[in-house]
Design a protein around this motif. Structure first.
Motif: not given
Length: 86
Positions: A76-86
């Motif tokens: 979940x932390x990794x997915x959230x981080x990746x989704x926040x990247x432009x």
């Protein structure tokens, strides 16, 4: 100027001898288990504080084996981080 000394990972081994944050040109996600007895959470905090574009996530009940013991929280932390990247 001298670089601040990092907390020890193991006797004689410090993260500033492994990673030079200035060489990393992408956002960094630092995930650490609060209960990690092998690599203290202070190491993750140290890396985060000295990295220009980083996010620190601490999994409170996690230890050193987060992919095994806390796979869902880690994913979940990794997915959230990746989704926040432009």
């Amino acid at each position: 100027t001298a670089r601040p000394e990092a907390p020890a990972i193991a006797p004689g081994l410090r993260p500033n001898e492994i990673v030079r944050q200035s060489d990393i040109e992408r956002p960094i996600l630092v995930i650490h288990g609060r209960q990690d007895t092998l690599v203290p959470v202070a190491v993750g905090e140290w890396l985060h504080e000295r990295s220009g574009d980083s996010r620190l996530r601490v999994i409170e009940q996690g230890g050193h084996m987060l992919p095994i013991t806390h796979a869902d929280a880690l994913a979940k932390e990794i997915a959230t981080f990746i989704e926040a990247q432009p």
